[in-house]
Scaffold this motif. Structure first.
Motif, PDB file in Angstrom:
ATOM      1  N   GLY A  99       0.800  -1.220   0.000  1.00  0.00           N
ATOM      2  CA  GLY A  99       0.000   0.000   0.000  1.00  0.00           C
ATOM      3  C   GLY A  99       0.830   1.265   0.000  1.00  0.00           C
ATOM      4  N   VAL A 100       1.927   1.273  -0.783  1.00  0.00           N
ATOM      5  CA  VAL A 100       2.826   2.415  -0.787  1.00  0.00           C
ATOM      6  C   VAL A 100       2.864   3.043  -2.184  1.00  0.00           C
ATOM      7  N   LYS A 101       2.912   4.353  -2.226  1.00  0.00           N
ATOM      8  CA  LYS A 101       3.024   5.092  -3.480  1.00  0.00           C
ATOM      9  C   LYS A 101       4.344   5.840  -3.500  1.00  0.00           C
ATOM     10  N   PRO A 102       5.234   5.541  -4.446  1.00  0.00           N
ATOM     11  CA  PRO A 102       6.508   6.256  -4.520  1.00  0.00           C
ATOM     12  C   PRO A 102       6.296   7.719  -4.912  1.00  0.00           C
ATOM     13  N   PRO A 103       7.238   8.588  -4.586  1.00  0.00           N
ATOM     14  CA  PRO A 103       7.173   9.985  -5.032  1.00  0.00           C
ATOM     15  C   PRO A 103       7.253  10.061  -6.559  1.00  0.00           C
ATOM     16  N   PRO A 104       6.704  11.135  -7.157  1.00  0.00           N
ATOM     17  CA  PRO A 104       6.711  11.251  -8.622  1.00  0.00           C
ATOM     18  C   PRO A 104       8.097  11.135  -9.249  1.00  0.00           C
ATOM     19  N   LEU A 105       9.110  11.757  -8.632  1.00  0.00           N
ATOM     20  CA  LEU A 105      10.439  11.711  -9.229  1.00  0.00           C
ATOM     21  C   LEU A 105      10.952  10.277  -9.328  1.00  0.00           C
ATOM     22  N   ALA A 106      10.617   9.462  -8.334  1.00  0.00           N
ATOM     23  CA  ALA A 106      11.031   8.057  -8.378  1.00  0.00           C
ATOM     24  C   ALA A 106      10.426   7.349  -9.589  1.00  0.00           C
ATOM     25  N   GLU A 107       9.161   7.636  -9.889  1.00  0.00           N
ATOM     26  CA  GLU A 107       8.516   6.996 -11.040  1.00  0.00           C
ATOM     27  C   GLU A 107       9.165   7.444 -12.350  1.00  0.00           C
ATOM     28  N   TRP A 108       9.505   8.741 -12.443  1.00  0.00           N
ATOM     29  CA  TRP A 108      10.170   9.195 -13.668  1.00  0.00           C
ATOM     30  C   TRP A 108      11.523   8.524 -13.830  1.00  0.00           C
ATOM     31  N   ILE A 109      12.231   8.310 -12.728  1.00  0.00           N
ATOM     32  CA  ILE A 109      13.532   7.644 -12.794  1.00  0.00           C
ATOM     33  C   ILE A 109      13.381   6.194 -13.252  1.00  0.00           C
ATOM     34  N   VAL A 110      12.390   5.493 -12.705  1.00  0.00           N
ATOM     35  CA  VAL A 110      12.149   4.116 -13.145  1.00  0.00           C
ATOM     36  C   VAL A 110      11.811   4.099 -14.632  1.00  0.00           C
ATOM     37  N   ASN A 111      10.954   5.014 -15.071  1.00  0.00           N
ATOM     38  CA  ASN A 111      10.588   5.066 -16.489  1.00  0.00           C
ATOM     39  C   ASN A 111      11.805   5.326 -17.377  1.00  0.00           C
ATOM     40  N   LEU A 112      12.700   6.204 -16.923  1.00  0.00           N
ATOM     41  CA  LEU A 112      13.912   6.473 -17.702  1.00  0.00           C
ATOM     42  C   LEU A 112      14.796   5.241 -17.794  1.00  0.00           C
ATOM     43  N   GLY A 113      14.922   4.520 -16.680  1.00  0.00           N
ATOM     44  CA  GLY A 113      15.711   3.288 -16.706  1.00  0.00           C
ATOM     45  C   GLY A 113      15.129   2.254 -17.637  1.00  0.00           C
ATOM     46  N   GLU A 114      13.802   2.100 -17.600  1.00  0.00           N
ATOM     47  CA  GLU A 114      13.160   1.100 -18.454  1.00  0.00           C
ATOM     48  C   GLU A 114      13.193   1.523 -19.926  1.00  0.00           C
ATOM     49  N   ALA A 115      13.074   2.815 -20.213  1.00  0.00           N
ATOM     50  CA  ALA A 115      13.205   3.275 -21.595  1.00  0.00           C
ATOM     51  C   ALA A 115      14.589   2.956 -22.142  1.00  0.00           C
ATOM     52  N   ALA A 116      15.613   3.151 -21.325  1.00  0.00           N
ATOM     53  CA  ALA A 116      16.977   2.808 -21.745  1.00  0.00           C
ATOM     54  C   ALA A 116      17.116   1.314 -21.972  1.00  0.00           C
ATOM     55  N   GLU A 117      16.466   0.513 -21.123  1.00  0.00           N
ATOM     56  CA  GLU A 117      16.513  -0.950 -21.287  1.00  0.00           C
ATOM     57  C   GLU A 117      15.893  -1.373 -22.609  1.00  0.00           C
ATOM     58  N   TYR A 118      14.737  -0.799 -22.961  1.00  0.00           N
ATOM     59  CA  TYR A 118      14.119  -1.140 -24.245  1.00  0.00           C
ATOM     60  C   TYR A 118      15.046  -0.776 -25.404  1.00  0.00           C
ATOM     61  N   MET A 119      15.655   0.400 -25.345  1.00  0.00           N
ATOM     62  CA  MET A 119      16.561   0.804 -26.420  1.00  0.00           C
ATOM     63  C   MET A 119      17.774  -0.117 -26.491  1.00  0.00           C
ATOM     64  N   PHE A 120      18.310  -0.470 -25.338  1.00  0.00           N
ATOM     65  CA  PHE A 120      19.471  -1.367 -25.303  1.00  0.00           C
ATOM     66  C   PHE A 120      19.146  -2.733 -25.885  1.00  0.00           C
ATOM     67  N   ASP A 121      18.148  -3.376 -25.320  1.00  0.00           N
ATOM     68  CA  ASP A 121      17.878  -4.773 -25.651  1.00  0.00           C
ATOM     69  C   ASP A 121      17.376  -4.912 -27.081  1.00  0.00           C
ATOM     70  N   HIS A 122      16.443  -4.049 -27.491  1.00  0.00           N
ATOM     71  CA  HIS A 122      15.916  -4.151 -28.849  1.00  0.00           C
ATOM     72  C   HIS A 122      16.995  -3.890 -29.884  1.00  0.00           C
ATOM     73  N   THR A 123      17.880  -2.946 -29.633  1.00  0.00           N
ATOM     74  CA  THR A 123      18.961  -2.671 -30.586  1.00  0.00           C
ATOM     75  C   THR A 123      19.906  -3.859 -30.688  1.00  0.00           C
ATOM     76  N   LEU A 124      20.288  -4.388 -29.552  1.00  0.00           N
ATOM     77  CA  LEU A 124      21.190  -5.542 -29.545  1.00  0.00           C
ATOM     78  C   LEU A 124      20.565  -6.724 -30.265  1.00  0.00           C
ATOM     79  N   PHE A 125      19.300  -7.003 -29.957  1.00  0.00           N
ATOM     80  CA  PHE A 125      18.659  -8.173 -30.564  1.00  0.00           C
ATOM     81  C   PHE A 125      18.407  -7.956 -32.053  1.00  0.00           C
TER      82      PHE A 125
END
Length: 598
Positions: A99-125
């Motif tokens: 029942g916890v909600k992270p602060p907004p900045l934390a969510e933007w950071i997670v989104n940035l990390g996951e966006a980089a992961e998609y770019m990394f993995d899809h490019t490599l594959f």
């Protein structure tokens, strides 16, 4: 290894000769995937396909009894390529349970990390693995007439990507020597650095936690990310038109090639990139905040968007056994009878699954795989749909396009397409691309969607970094919210691994994990025939497809079969999970002669 045996098979109307051919293991992917086929070379058709996995792991077994706060650190080890996707999804499930909600900045950071992961993995594959199947060296061996035509075919977008003919594009993807092959490796390095800036480490994040992140949110860390992103944008702007040129050429050079890997449009997407203005991780509100994700969750059947409701998606998941090496858990403990909204939860739902492994000899007419058969129950018709992910990007773009809910300025869903606007980058001007819903769900369109989703992730990263910097400039730098672990709770996380749908379902009792089931995309795509005899997506996409390879049976490489299987971006460690049984006690005896120095 490829094996061939000849036998007689019964066709629908006339008797015909079938050649049994197998590729086990499939190369250029992670895991022990085997493809077993029966091919009618006289009529140019793959008549039957069975998808097998000889690898068994079992996180659902050994997660029991663990501290729930360790779940994301443990489950990230499910995979050595998309571990951060697992960690993120586990954190989502934990946020719900606590029942916890992270602060907004934390969510933007997670989104940035996951966006980089998609770019990394899809490019490599895409550029270092998939395009080996379309490069000059491979096409020369399998379809020399196609290569001859490519030599004289001008590339329509040559002024953008710099390769004059289609054959030049093919040469650019030759392993180790091709210019794009080499550049993609560098892009993969840079995008991994971007992921590390946000998540601490790749591929097993060290700064992702329930309740937020441990990343120190300074202007410098976002500037470092942006500097790398601008370099990646140059590559993406050339890659999209280059991919279009090559894939469009294959349709033109090989009439009927749209049938390779084609199956019914039956796609699932669980959504990605939370919007901190709406997400609270409360299951009772999941329908609303799920639709606010920056990749829209949904199920597409025959071109129709059936739902964008994560509650409906969750309740429809069924785990079936069929041709897999497990005993049924009917009669075992039921962990969750109703969801927090009062809806009944099926015994075959991940919240109620008990994993009962039953090792046995592979029998292609019986049980033949360690992968189970996830299905989605369509309550309108009573069908158990063998959804596929389209390799991830095809389903993500399709559901997002049809839903028409996303509009960030850099990315806009129109109801029939997705528009992607990339700003001026290091050396190229602003560019726009539009991914349109295709006519088919087939091998080419799965692969084409992958590069468009790299552009999508890049466009989203531009938006996310603007939002994160706005938080920092406003002095809202909090990145973590405190929480307590309840004695009793349930949680579910929905996310998109690189190659498609990802869910984590957790049950907490007495403050410990009582049940935990991660379901990545590979079980959905690589599943064997289920209890109703319905083939899994790999099997369905391969069997019935025509053969375009110019080699005969004695030198047949199965290139179109390999292209089809790889178009789903297989990752077998995500399909089944390690199980150690009761373990063994080993006694080590030291030699008195050699001692410790020996």
């Amino acid at each position: 290894m490829t094996t061939r045996t000849r036998g007689r098979g019964q066709a629908t109307e006339t008797e015909r000769e079938l050649v049994e051919m197998s590729w086990d293991p499939i190369t250029r992917i992670i895991g022990n995937l085997g493809i077993y086929t029966k091919i009618d070379f006289n009529n140019g058709e793959v008549v039957e396909c069975k998808s097998t996995s000889s690898l068994f792991r079992g996180y659902s077994v050994f997660m029991k009894g663990k501290d729930p706060r360790d779940a994301h650190f443990i489950t990230s080890r499910i995979c050595g390529i998309c571990g951060d996707n697992h960690a993120t999804c586990s954190v989502y499930a934990q946020n719900m349970a606590y029942g916890v909600k992270p602060p907004p900045l934390a969510e933007w950071i997670v989104n940035l990390g996951e966006a980089a992961e998609y770019m990394f993995d899809h490019t490599l594959f895409q550029d270092n693995l998939v395009f080996v199947d379309y490069c000059e060296q491979m096409v020369k061996q399998t379809n020399p007439s196609v290569l001859r035509r490519a030599e004289t075919t001008e590339a329509p977008n040559a002024r953008i990507h710099g390769h004059r003919t289609i054959a030049d594009v093919m040469r650019a993807f030759n392993p180790f020597t091709g210019a794009v092959y080499q550049e993609a490796l560098q892009v993969s390095r840079v995008t991994r650095e971007m992921c590390c800036l946000m998540e601490g480490r790749h591929v097993h994040p060290s700064t992702l936690y329930p309740g937020g992140v441990g990343t120190v949110a300074t202007p410098q860390v976002f500037t470092d990310y942006l500097a790398r992103l601008l370099r990646v944008l140059d590559f993406v702007k050339r890659a999209v038109p280059m991919n279009d040129d090559l894939f469009d050429f294959f349709y033109e050079a090989l009439p009927g090639y749209e049938e390779v890997g084609r199956r019914r449009v039956m796609l699932g997407c669980w959504g990605a990139f939370q919007d901190p203005a709406h997400v609270d991780y409360d299951y009772r509100h999941m329908s609303e905040w799920g639709r606010r994700m920056f990749v829209t969750p949904g199920i597409v059947l025959d071109g129709e968007l059936l739902t964008t409701d994560l509650v409906d998606i969750n309740l429809g998941i069924r785990i079936m056994l069929g041709s897999s090496y497990y005993d049924d858990w009917q009669g075992e403990e039921t962990f969750v009878t109703h969801d927090p909204l009062g809806n009944p939860v099926d015994q075959r739902h991940p919240w109620n699954q008990t994993t009962l492994p039953h090792p046995q000899k592979r029998d292609l007419d019986g049980n033949y795989s360690w992968v189970m058969s996830p299905r989605w129950y369509d309550k309108r018709t009573g069908d158990h749909l063998a959804l596929d992910t389209g390799g991830g990007p095809l389903a993500r773009l399709w559901t997002t396009a049809l839903a028409g809910l996303v509009d960030t300025g850099t990315v806009r869903a129109t109801g029939h397409s997705v528009e992607i606007n990339l700003p001026r980058s290091k050396s190229l001007p602003e560019m726009s691309f539009e991914w349109r819903v295709p006519r088919w769900s087939n091998t080419i369109e799965r692969n084409r969607a992958r590069v468009y989703f790299v552009a999508y992730a890049a466009g989203m990263a531009v938006h996310f970094i603007e939002q994160a910097m706005a938080e920092v400039r406003a002095g809202r730098t909090k990145v973590f919210s405190d929480f307590d672990v309840p004695e009793e709770a349930i949680g579910c996380g929905f996310h998109e691994a690189v190659r498609g749908v990802l869910s984590h379902h957790m049950v907490i009792r007495d403050g410990k994990i009582a049940n935990y089931h991660p379901y990545p995309p590979t079980p959905w795509n690589a599943s064997p025939r289920d209890s109703f005899g319905t083939p899994g997506p790999y099997e369905d996409a391969v069997q019935g497809q025509p053969i375009f390879e110019e080699n005969g049976p004695d030198s047949f490489k199965g290139i179109d079969i390999m292209r089809t299987v790889r178009s789903f971006d297989p990752c077998l460690p995500c399909g089944v999970h390690m199980y150690l049984g009761g373990g063994k006690v080993l006694q080590q005896v030291h030699s008195p002669t050699f001692g410790a120095a020996g």
